[in-house]
Structure formats: structure tokens, C-alpha cells
Design a protein around this motif. Sequence first.
Motif, short mmCIF file in Angstrom:
data_model
loop_
_atom_site.label_atom_id
_atom_site.label_comp_id
_atom_site.label_asym_id
_atom_site.label_seq_id
_atom_site.Cartn_x
_atom_site.Cartn_y
_atom_site.Cartn_z
N LEU A 1 0.81 -1.15 -0.07
CA LEU A 1 -0.17 0.04 -0.02
C LEU A 1 1.06 1.29 0.07
CD1 LEU A 1 -2.77 1.26 0.25
CD2 LEU A 1 -2.63 0.88 2.81
N LEU A 2 1.96 1.37 0.78
CA LEU A 2 2.84 2.35 0.89
C LEU A 2 3.53 2.62 -0.53
CD1 LEU A 2 4.48 1.80 4.47
CD2 LEU A 2 2.75 3.61 3.67
N MET A 3 4.13 1.41 -1.10
CA MET A 3 4.70 1.52 -2.38
C MET A 3 3.56 2.16 -3.79
SD MET A 3 7.64 0.71 -1.89
CE MET A 3 8.34 0.53 -3.67
N LEU A 4 2.32 1.73 -3.30
CA LEU A 4 1.70 1.98 -4.48
C LEU A 4 1.31 3.57 -4.32
CD1 LEU A 4 -0.83 -0.82 -4.43
CD2 LEU A 4 0.70 -0.29 -6.06
N MET A 5 1.31 4.11 -3.11
CA MET A 5 0.87 5.48 -2.75
C MET A 5 1.81 6.42 -3.27
SD MET A 5 -0.17 5.28 1.34
CE MET A 5 0.01 7.10 1.56
N ASN A 6 3.20 5.66 -3.19
CA ASN A 6 4.27 6.57 -3.80
C ASN A 6 4.25 6.93 -5.40
OD1 ASN A 6 7.15 7.85 -3.45
ND2 ASN A 6 7.71 6.38 -5.27
N CYS A 7 3.39 6.34 -5.93
CA CYS A 7 3.12 6.46 -7.62
C CYS A 7 2.33 8.06 -7.61
CB CYS A 7 2.39 5.55 -8.05
SG CYS A 7 3.00 4.00 -8.17
N LEU A 8 1.74 8.59 -6.51
CA LEU A 8 1.04 9.67 -6.60
C LEU A 8 2.29 10.95 -6.46
CD1 LEU A 8 -2.05 9.12 -4.53
CD2 LEU A 8 -2.10 9.76 -6.93
N SER A 9 3.43 10.37 -5.92
CA SER A 9 4.48 11.79 -5.75
C SER A 9 4.61 12.46 -6.92
CB SER A 9 5.72 10.89 -5.30
OG SER A 9 6.49 11.99 -5.07
N PRO A 10 4.76 13.68 -6.74
CA PRO A 10 5.13 14.71 -8.00
C PRO A 10 6.56 14.87 -8.05
CG PRO A 10 4.23 15.85 -5.90
CD PRO A 10 4.37 14.51 -5.37
N CYS A 11 7.30 14.46 -7.16
CA CYS A 11 8.66 14.70 -7.30
C CYS A 11 9.47 14.40 -8.66
CB CYS A 11 9.58 13.93 -6.13
SG CYS A 11 8.88 14.43 -4.39
N ASN A 12 10.56 14.89 -9.02
CA ASN A 12 11.12 14.89 -10.23
C ASN A 12 10.02 14.80 -11.43
OD1 ASN A 12 13.77 14.65 -8.74
ND2 ASN A 12 13.14 12.65 -8.37
N SER A 13 9.19 15.64 -11.59
CA SER A 13 8.15 15.58 -12.73
C SER A 13 7.31 14.43 -12.73
CB SER A 13 8.96 16.19 -13.98
OG SER A 13 9.71 17.20 -13.94
N PHE A 14 6.86 13.87 -11.75
CA PHE A 14 6.09 12.74 -11.57
C PHE A 14 6.56 11.46 -12.19
CE2 PHE A 14 3.26 16.74 -11.72
CZ PHE A 14 2.47 16.29 -10.63
N SER A 15 7.86 11.48 -11.98
CA SER A 15 8.70 10.41 -12.34
C SER A 15 8.26 8.93 -11.82
CB SER A 15 10.20 10.23 -12.00
OG SER A 15 10.45 10.51 -10.61
N ALA A 16 7.63 8.92 -10.77
CA ALA A 16 7.16 7.85 -10.19
C ALA A 16 5.73 7.35 -10.13
CB ALA A 16 7.10 7.79 -8.56
N PHE A 17 5.05 8.07 -11.39
CA PHE A 17 3.80 7.78 -11.96
C PHE A 17 3.71 6.53 -12.54
CE2 PHE A 17 0.24 7.99 -14.78
CZ PHE A 17 -0.78 8.38 -14.12
N ASN A 18 2.58 5.73 -12.04
CA ASN A 18 2.49 4.43 -12.81
C ASN A 18 1.08 4.20 -12.72
OD1 ASN A 18 1.90 1.25 -12.90
ND2 ASN A 18 3.99 1.70 -13.13
N LYS A 19 0.10 4.08 -13.87
CA LYS A 19 -1.45 4.05 -14.05
C LYS A 19 -1.85 2.94 -13.43
CE LYS A 19 -3.36 5.44 -17.73
NZ LYS A 19 -3.96 5.28 -18.95
N GLN A 20 -1.12 1.77 -13.71
CA GLN A 20 -1.51 0.55 -13.14
C GLN A 20 -1.40 0.28 -11.67
OE1 GLN A 20 -3.33 -1.82 -15.03
NE2 GLN A 20 -3.73 -2.81 -12.96
N ASN A 21 -0.39 0.72 -11.09
CA ASN A 21 -0.09 0.79 -9.66
C ASN A 21 -1.29 1.69 -9.10
OD1 ASN A 21 1.90 -1.05 -9.99
ND2 ASN A 21 3.54 0.76 -9.71
N LEU A 22 -1.60 2.86 -9.61
CA LEU A 22 -2.76 3.72 -9.17
C LEU A 22 -4.18 2.96 -9.07
CD1 LEU A 22 -1.42 7.16 -10.05
CD2 LEU A 22 -1.35 6.03 -8.16
N LEU A 23 -4.39 2.17 -10.06
CA LEU A 23 -5.51 1.49 -10.33
C LEU A 23 -5.64 0.45 -9.23
CD1 LEU A 23 -5.91 1.31 -14.05
CD2 LEU A 23 -7.18 2.85 -12.74
N ASP A 24 -4.35 -0.15 -8.88
CA ASP A 24 -4.49 -1.11 -7.87
C ASP A 24 -4.78 -0.55 -6.61
OD1 ASP A 24 -4.00 -3.17 -9.84
OD2 ASP A 24 -1.83 -3.05 -9.74
N LEU A 25 -4.37 0.69 -6.55
CA LEU A 25 -4.37 1.17 -5.02
C LEU A 25 -5.75 1.50 -4.87
CD1 LEU A 25 -3.39 2.93 -2.57
CD2 LEU A 25 -2.79 4.80 -4.15
#
Length: 271
Positions: free
Chosen positions: A114-138
Amino acid sequence: MREILGITNKLCEALQKKDQDIVNACQLIRSTKAQLLDYRLEGFDSLLKDVTTFCDKYEIEVVKMEDEYVDPKNRRKKTNITNRHHYVVNNFNTVLDMQIQDYERRFNEVTTNLLMLMNCLSPCNSFSAFNKQNLLDLAGMYPYDFNIDEKDKLKYELGHYIYNMKDDTPFANLNGVGDLAKRMVETRKHIDYPLVYRLMKLSLVLPVATASVERSFSSMKHVKTDLRNRMGDGYMNDSCICFVERDLFQQVSVEDVMQRFQKMKSRRQQL
């Protein structure tokens, strides 16, 4: 205990930080578990060596590990185990097993994911951690907050969201999900992306419900001491807020506080 507390201290300090990075916290959780397991398997001999050195220095008798263990409460009864077995199995391993089990209970695989999936929302480094599938899983981990239709809409909304966020100058150089949520409200983007904003709010709840609550309970020990154990709930709540948020209250001048109390009601003397 000094070795165990030394291993776990880094994680404890990290969880007390309000601006702790989620990925770093997850890595510290894994490394703490791994070090405790390694210490359980290989740490007793080094501990015994340190204890023996300490005892030799201060002329303290050291029991022989190969001798039969004698129960101090019943010296006549045979134990049929050696001193090494007693100190390793009944003491050393027992304490470490309690620590490891507690970490497994508090930071199980579901919580870590859950914590790892939450990190996909982080805006750091121009949203480099963004992952659509992980956010859908979240979102799938919150079945009461996202129904089937909303989960389907979220997939397309995330595509528009990330495309616009990366090209939008006000969202550059943000430090965390909290700053991102504030900026979305300021620019009214939370109206354009309601499902993404809901996911952000759910993500922001988790750190508040863990580290912040732990800090608040720790603060109660400083506020409600043995000498002030009859403190009322209202007064204790106000005192705890002042203690927990002391960084904010340090910015308030004494003059402003005096004026605030002066205006609350008429007083015989001017403060």
C-alpha cells in the motif's frame, strides 16, 4: 538490547518525520527486518564475545556454555540443557522473535505494498514515480470508496491527469503528495480530476493515521505526567496540540496571545 535498539533506531526516527519519503520508509522497513533476522542467526557469538570481554575486564565470573544449566529457582532439579541452549533459545532467540513478529504484524506485505502504491502519486522529479496500473491497484484496495464504474473512469482520468500535470508550470518542483493536493485545490484542478483527488485524500490519511498518531501519544507522556495526572480532557487536548505543533506556535508572538485573552471577556486589569 543495545544491538536491537541500534538496528531499529533508524526506522523509528524515520517514521517520526512528518515529511518522510514513502519509498525510503519501505526500504528501511525491509532492511530492519533483514538485519534482525541476520542478528538472530549469527549475532549470539559476537554478543557472547563482548560479554566475556566485559566480564574479564571487571573480574566477573563467566559461566561455561558447555556446562549444564542450573535453574536458580530449583537448583536440585535436572534441566538436561546446557547454558548455551538456555541463553540462545530461551533468551536471545525469544527476544528477537518477539521483535520480528511485531514488525511483521505492523508492517505486513499488504501494508508495505500500500505504501509503495501510494508513492506513485508523488510529484517529485516531474511525476517520475507515476504508474497508472499501480494507482488503479491502489484504488482497488478501497472498494468502499470506488465502485466499478468509478474505477473504469479513473483509468481514463489518470491519463488526462498525468499529461496535463507534467506540462503545467504551477505543478513543477513540488515536494510531496500533500503539496500536490494543496496546489490542485488552489488551481481548482480537484474539480477537473475528482477521482484522482479522492485517491490523494485517501493516500494522505494513512501517514496521518500512523506516524502522526504515534507522535501524539508520545507527546501525552510529556504533557500528562505523574504530577498532572488529573488533567481534564479539554485542557489536555489543548496542551497536546501546543506541544505537537510547537513549530507553528513559536511563530505566534506573546503580544498576540495577550490580546487574544484580553478580548475574550472584560477584565479588571489590562494584560
